[in-house]
Write a protein that holds these residues in place. Structure first.
Motif, PDB file in Angstrom:
ATOM      1  N   LEU A   1      42.397  46.503  41.024  1.00  0.00           N
ATOM      2  CA  LEU A   1      42.157  47.671  40.177  1.00  0.00           C
ATOM      3  C   LEU A   1      43.230  48.729  40.416  1.00  0.00           C
ATOM      4  N   ARG A   2      43.535  48.980  41.680  1.00  0.00           N
ATOM      5  CA  ARG A   2      44.565  49.967  42.003  1.00  0.00           C
ATOM      6  C   ARG A   2      45.947  49.489  41.570  1.00  0.00           C
ATOM      7  N   GLN A   3      46.176  48.182  41.659  1.00  0.00           N
ATOM      8  CA  GLN A   3      47.444  47.627  41.188  1.00  0.00           C
ATOM      9  C   GLN A   3      47.600  47.862  39.683  1.00  0.00           C
ATOM     10  N   GLY A   4      46.503  47.604  38.942  1.00  0.00           N
ATOM     11  CA  GLY A   4      46.526  47.862  37.497  1.00  0.00           C
ATOM     12  C   GLY A   4      46.807  49.322  37.193  1.00  0.00           C
ATOM     13  N   ASN A   5      46.193  50.233  37.963  1.00  0.00           N
ATOM     14  CA  ASN A   5      46.413  51.672  37.749  1.00  0.00           C
ATOM     15  C   ASN A   5      47.873  52.056  38.003  1.00  0.00           C
ATOM     16  N   SER A   6      48.459  51.444  39.039  1.00  0.00           N
ATOM     17  CA  SER A   6      49.862  51.746  39.351  1.00  0.00           C
ATOM     18  C   SER A   6      50.788  51.232  38.258  1.00  0.00           C
ATOM     19  N   TYR A   7      50.507  50.007  37.763  1.00  0.00           N
ATOM     20  CA  TYR A   7      51.304  49.484  36.655  1.00  0.00           C
ATOM     21  C   TYR A   7      51.122  50.355  35.412  1.00  0.00           C
ATOM     22  N   LEU A   8      49.899  50.815  35.183  1.00  0.00           N
ATOM     23  CA  LEU A   8      49.615  51.671  34.029  1.00  0.00           C
ATOM     24  C   LEU A   8      50.388  52.983  34.151  1.00  0.00           C
ATOM     25  N   GLN A   9      50.412  53.545  35.357  1.00  0.00           N
ATOM     26  CA  GLN A   9      51.151  54.779  35.622  1.00  0.00           C
ATOM     27  C   GLN A   9      52.643  54.574  35.351  1.00  0.00           C
ATOM     28  N   ASP A  10      53.120  53.358  35.633  1.00  0.00           N
ATOM     29  CA  ASP A  10      54.537  53.014  35.460  1.00  0.00           C
ATOM     30  C   ASP A  10      54.833  52.520  34.047  1.00  0.00           C
ATOM     31  N   TRP A  11      53.807  52.495  33.175  1.00  0.00           N
ATOM     32  CA  TRP A  11      53.909  52.026  31.792  1.00  0.00           C
ATOM     33  C   TRP A  11      54.337  50.558  31.706  1.00  0.00           C
ATOM     34  N   LYS A  12      53.966  49.795  32.723  1.00  0.00           N
ATOM     35  CA  LYS A  12      54.157  48.340  32.649  1.00  0.00           C
ATOM     36  C   LYS A  12      52.833  47.765  32.156  1.00  0.00           C
ATOM     37  N   ASN A  13      52.639  47.877  30.854  1.00  0.00           N
ATOM     38  CA  ASN A  13      51.330  47.636  30.250  1.00  0.00           C
ATOM     39  C   ASN A  13      50.859  46.192  30.380  1.00  0.00           C
ATOM     40  N   GLN A  14      51.772  45.250  30.237  1.00  0.00           N
ATOM     41  CA  GLN A  14      51.376  43.842  30.305  1.00  0.00           C
ATOM     42  C   GLN A  14      50.871  43.484  31.699  1.00  0.00           C
ATOM     43  N   LYS A  15      51.579  43.954  32.733  1.00  0.00           N
ATOM     44  CA  LYS A  15      51.155  43.672  34.107  1.00  0.00           C
ATOM     45  C   LYS A  15      49.845  44.392  34.427  1.00  0.00           C
ATOM     46  N   ALA A  16      49.687  45.597  33.891  1.00  0.00           N
ATOM     47  CA  ALA A  16      48.422  46.327  34.088  1.00  0.00           C
ATOM     48  C   ALA A  16      47.276  45.547  33.467  1.00  0.00           C
ATOM     49  N   LEU A  17      47.507  45.016  32.280  1.00  0.00           N
ATOM     50  CA  LEU A  17      46.480  44.241  31.581  1.00  0.00           C
ATOM     51  C   LEU A  17      46.069  43.018  32.399  1.00  0.00           C
ATOM     52  N   ASP A  18      47.052  42.334  32.983  1.00  0.00           N
ATOM     53  CA  ASP A  18      46.760  41.155  33.822  1.00  0.00           C
ATOM     54  C   ASP A  18      45.860  41.536  34.996  1.00  0.00           C
ATOM     55  N   ALA A  19      46.208  42.636  35.664  1.00  0.00           N
ATOM     56  CA  ALA A  19      45.428  43.072  36.834  1.00  0.00           C
ATOM     57  C   ALA A  19      44.001  43.441  36.438  1.00  0.00           C
ATOM     58  N   TYR A  20      43.839  44.186  35.339  1.00  0.00           N
ATOM     59  CA  TYR A  20      42.497  44.601  34.906  1.00  0.00           C
ATOM     60  C   TYR A  20      41.635  43.407  34.492  1.00  0.00           C
ATOM     61  N   HIS A  21      42.251  42.407  33.898  1.00  0.00           N
ATOM     62  CA  HIS A  21      41.474  41.224  33.520  1.00  0.00           C
ATOM     63  C   HIS A  21      40.996  40.449  34.753  1.00  0.00           C
ATOM     64  N   LYS A  22      41.780  40.491  35.824  1.00  0.00           N
ATOM     65  CA  LYS A  22      41.323  39.864  37.066  1.00  0.00           C
ATOM     66  C   LYS A  22      40.116  40.607  37.633  1.00  0.00           C
ATOM     67  N   VAL A  23      40.162  41.941  37.576  1.00  0.00           N
ATOM     68  CA  VAL A  23      39.018  42.753  38.018  1.00  0.00           C
ATOM     69  C   VAL A  23      37.798  42.450  37.149  1.00  0.00           C
ATOM     70  N   LEU A  24      38.018  42.392  35.840  1.00  0.00           N
ATOM     71  CA  LEU A  24      36.923  42.132  34.903  1.00  0.00           C
ATOM     72  C   LEU A  24      36.287  40.766  35.166  1.00  0.00           C
ATOM     73  N   GLU A  25      37.125  39.771  35.413  1.00  0.00           N
ATOM     74  CA  GLU A  25      36.621  38.419  35.677  1.00  0.00           C
ATOM     75  C   GLU A  25      35.772  38.393  36.948  1.00  0.00           C
ATOM     76  N   MET A  26      36.267  39.055  37.999  1.00  0.00           N
ATOM     77  CA  MET A  26      35.529  39.095  39.266  1.00  0.00           C
ATOM     78  C   MET A  26      34.221  39.872  39.107  1.00  0.00           C
ATOM     79  N   ALA A  27      34.275  40.990  38.367  1.00  0.00           N
ATOM     80  CA  ALA A  27      33.079  41.831  38.186  1.00  0.00           C
ATOM     81  C   ALA A  27      32.006  41.094  37.388  1.00  0.00           C
ATOM     82  N   GLN A  28      32.398  40.423  36.318  1.00  0.00           N
ATOM     83  CA  GLN A  28      31.429  39.690  35.495  1.00  0.00           C
ATOM     84  C   GLN A  28      30.831  38.515  36.246  1.00  0.00           C
ATOM     85  N   LYS A  29      31.639  37.890  37.090  1.00  0.00           N
ATOM     86  CA  LYS A  29      31.155  36.762  37.880  1.00  0.00           C
ATOM     87  C   LYS A  29      30.079  37.198  38.868  1.00  0.00           C
TER      88      LYS A  29
END
Length: 581
Positions: free
Chosen positions: A122-150
Motif C-alpha cells: 500500500l505504501r509502495q503504491g502511494n509512493s509511486y502515486l506521489q511520483d506519478w508512476k501511475n502504472q506501477k501504483a496501479l500494480d501495487a494497489y491491485h496486490k493490496v486489493l487481492e490480499m484484502a479480498q482474500k
C-alpha cells in the motif's frame, strides 16, 4: 642437486600462483563485504534507524548493514524498512521511499508476514502515486486489493479501491472512478473510517471526479460534507484541499470573488503548515490564482505564481497534469507581454511534457484494460469450477433448480437493464448524428483555448491544417495504410511536427484523432446505407481501415458505449418502424 632444488622452488611458485588465482576468482564471485566500525555496530536499533533517516542515500548503506547484522532477536526488518519507507514518503522523497519499501516487501514475502506485506504494498503504491508512476501504483494497489479480498479485510479493500480511483481519474476513466467512489461511500458506514480522515479522503476523490465531469453542484455538495468532517477532526490539509476544489468551481463559474476567497484560504493553510511547494495542493492554488490574474490581464502577477511552481519542481513532478497546464499558461502569459522567445520556449516544453504524458497514459489505460480482462477471466474460471462442483450433487435437484431459477431472474433483470442503458446510448447517438448531419461542416473540431492562442509559424500550421481538412474530405483515414508518417508525407511535414499540431489544434493524440474520424464515419454510414449494414463486422472493420474486427469493436465501444452489432440491429429496427408509419 641443483635440479632438485630448482624443481622444488618451481613447484612452490606454481602452488603460490594457483592459490592466488583461486582467491582472486573467488573474490569476484562474492559481494563486497562492508566493514562496519564498532562505533556504529554497537549502536541500538533506534539509533541506526535515526542515522538512516538523517543520512543521504549514498551514506546510508553502512547503517543498513549494521542494522541487518544486529544480534537483537526481536528485530523485525520488514516492519522497520516499511516504516523508513513511509518516513521518506511523507518527506516526498519517493525514490528513497520505494527502495526501502522494496526491501520490506522482499523480507515480508520470505518470512510470510502478510500484514506487513500488505501495508508495504500500500505504501509502495502511494509512493509511486506521489511520483506519478501511475502504472506501477496501479500494480501495487491491485496486490493490496487481492490480499484484502482474500482475507475479507474491508478496511484495506476500501483504501486500495480509493487509491485505484485516483489512478482511474488521472487516466480520465471517470465513469469507472465515479462508480468505485460511490461504492466506497456505501462501504465506509460499515467501518471505523466513518467521519474520519479516510472518509474525508474519499469525499475529496469523488469531488475531484465530479470536477473533471464539470458537475459543479455535486463538487460543492461533497466538498462541504468533507470540510465539515475535517473541521471536527482539525484535519487542516483536508480542509485546504477541499477549499481548493470549491475555489476551482467558482473560478469555472466566473465567480472570481468567491474563487479568490477559497483559494487564498487554502494558500494561508498551506503556508502555515509549511507545505511543500511541489505538492498537488500548492500547484493547484498557484495555477488558479495565476489563471485569475491572467483573465484580469495582470500578466506579471500570473507569471510570478507560475514560476513559483516551476522553480520548486523536480523531474518527477513533470508528469502531473496541472504542471503541464502550468507550462502552457506561462507560454500564453509571456506572449501577452510580448516576450515571444520565452513564449516559444515554454510552449515547446509543454508539448514535450504532453507527449510524454500521453504515452504513459496509453500504457496505463492498456494496463487497466488488461487487468479488467484478467478479472473477468478469473470470474469465468470460478463459475466453471462451481458448475463442476454442482455436478457432484445431482441428488439436490430441487436446490439446484432454485439456484438456476433465481439466477435466471437476475440475468433477465440485468439483461433488461443493460438493454435499457444501451437504448439510451443508442438514442443519444442517433440524435448526435442527426445534429452533425444538419451542420454545414460536420468535421469541425473544437480547439482548446489553452493552445489556440499560441502561434508558431502560422503559415506552416495553416498549410498542415488545410491538408488535414483535405485528407478528412477525401476520407483517407479509412485506408489501411493510414498512419502518422503517411499523413505527414501527404501534408508535407514531419511526423513529430504533425503529432504536435494534432495535439494542439485537434485537442487529442494522433491515434484518438484517426479513431474518432473512423467511428464518426461508420456511425453515419451504417445509419444511412442499408447495404453497408448487411456486411459482417469483420468486413466493416476492413472497410474503415481496421486490421481486425476486435480492434474495431474495442474502439467503437470506447467511443459510443455500445457494440457495433447492437447499433446495427437497432438502426434496422428504427428503419422498419419508420417504414411502417
Amino acid at each position: 642437486m641443483f635440479f632438485s632444488v630448482y624443481s622444488g622452488i618451481s613447484k612452490y611458485l606454481l602452488s603460490y600462483v594457483l592459490i592466488s588465482v583461486f582467491l582472486v576468482i573467488k573474490s569476484y564471485g562474492q559481494e563486497p563485504q562492508i566493514s562496519v566500525p564498532d562505533s556504529i555496530q554497537n549502536k541500538t536499533v533506534d539509533e541506526l534507524i535515526s542515522l538512516i533517516k538523517s543520512s543521504s542515500s549514498d551514506h546510508s548503506f553502512t547503517f543498513e548493514t549494521a542494522l541487518e547484522n544486529s544480534q537483537n532477536p526481536d528485530i523485525n526488518l520488514a516492519k522497520i524498512y516499511s516504516e523508513i519507507g513511509y518516513y521518506f514518503y511523507k518527506k516526498e522523497a519517493s525514490e528513497r521511499s520505494i527502495s526501502y519499501l522494496n526491501k520490506a516487501i522482499e523480507i515480508a514475502k520470505k518470512t510470510e508476514q502478510d500484514e506487513i506485506l500488505c501495508k508495504a504494498y500500500l505504501r509502495q503504491g502511494n509512493s509511486y502515486l506521489q511520483d506519478w508512476k501511475n502504472q506501477k501504483a496501479l500494480d501495487a494497489y491491485h496486490k493490496v486489493l487481492e490480499m484484502a479480498q482474500k482475507k475479507g479485510d474491508l478496511r484495506n479493500e476500501i483504501v486500495a479501491k480509493s487509491n485505484i480511483a485516483i489512478v482511474l481519474r488521472r487516466m480520465n476513466q471517470l465513469d469507472k472512478a465515479l462508480k468505485d467512489c460511490n461504492e466506497l461511500l456505501r462501504y465506509v458506514d460499515k467501518t471505523s473510517f466513518k467521519n474520519g480522515k479516510n472518509h474525508v479522503n474519499i469525499l475529496t476523490i469523488i469531488s475531484e471526479v465530479y470536477l473533471d465531469l464539470q458537475k459543479f453542484d455535486s463538487v460543492l455538495k461533497y466538498a462541504d460534507k468533507g470540510i465539515k468532517i475535517s473541521e471536527s477532526l482539525d484535519y487542516e490539509i483536508g480542509i485546504a484541499d477541499l477549499y481548493i476544489k470549491k475555489g476551482i468551481v467558482f473560478y469555472q463559474r466566473k465567480n472570481y470573488d468567491q474563487a479568490l476567497e477559497f483559494l487564498y484560504k487554502a494558500e494561508d493553510i498551506l503556508t502555515r503548515l509549511k507545505f511543500n511547494e511541489r505538492s498537488n495542493q500548492s500547484i493547484n492554488v498557484n495555477y488558479f490564482l495565476a489563471s485569475y490574474f491572467f483573465e484580469n490581464k495582470n500578466y506579471d502577477k500570473a507569471i510570478e505564481y507560475l514560476l513559483q511552481t516551476i522553480h520548486a519542481l523536480e523531474n518527477n513532478d513533470l508528469r502531473k497534469n496541472r504542471v503541464i497546464e502550468t507550462h502552457i499558461l506561462l507560454a500564453k502569459s509571456y506572449k501577452e507581454i510580448g516576450d515571444i522567445d520565452a513564449s516559444v520556449f515554454w510552449f515547446t516544453k509543454h508539448q514535450e511534457l504532453q507527449d510524454q504524458f500521453q504515452q504513459e497514459k496509453d500504457e496505463t489505460v492498456n494496463k487497466i484494460y488488461d487487468q479488467s480482462t484478467r478479472k473477468l477471466d478469473s470470474k469465468i474460471k470460478r463459475l466453471e469450477n462451481k458448475q463442476q462442483e454442482d455436478q457432484k450433487y445431482r441428488n439436490y435437484i430441487f436446490g439446484a433448480f432454485l439456484i438456476v431459477f433465481f439466477g435466471m431472474i437476475i440475468l433477465v433483470v440485468t439483461y433488461f437493464r443493460k438493454q435499457k442503458a444501451n437504448k439510451t446510448i443508442f438514442d443519444d447517438l442517433i440524435k448526435k448524428i442527426s445534429d452533425l448531419e444538419s451542420k454545414k461542416d460536420i468535421e469541425e473540431i473544437e480547439i482548446k483555448d489553452a493552445t489556440k492562442e499560441i502561434t508558431i509559424d502560422d503559415e506552416k500550421i495553416n498549410e498542415v491544417l488545410k491538408g488535414l481538412d483535405k485528407i478528412e474530405q477525401q476520407e483517407y483515414f479509412l485506408s489501411l495504410d493510414c498512419n502518422l508518417r503517411s499523413i505527414a508525407k501527404k501534408v508535407k511535414t514531419n511526423a513529430t511536427y504533425l503529432s504536435k499540431i494534432i495535439n494542439t489544434y485537434k485537442g487529442k493524440s494522433f491515434n484518438d484523432y484517426i479513431n474518432d474520424l473512423r467511428i464518426e464515419y461508420v456511425l453515419q454510414k451504417l445509419k444511412n446505407d442499408r447495404k453497408f449494414r448487411s456486411f459482417s463486422i469483420k468486413s466493416i472493420a476492413s472497410e474503415i481501415g481496421y486490421k481486425s474486427d476486435n480492434s474495431f469493436t474495442k474502439h467503437f465501444k470506447a467511443k459510443t458505449g455500445i457494440n457495433p452489432s447492437y447499433y446495427i440491429k437497432n438502426i434496422e429496427k428504427l428503419n422498419r418502424q419508420s417504414q411502417d408509419i
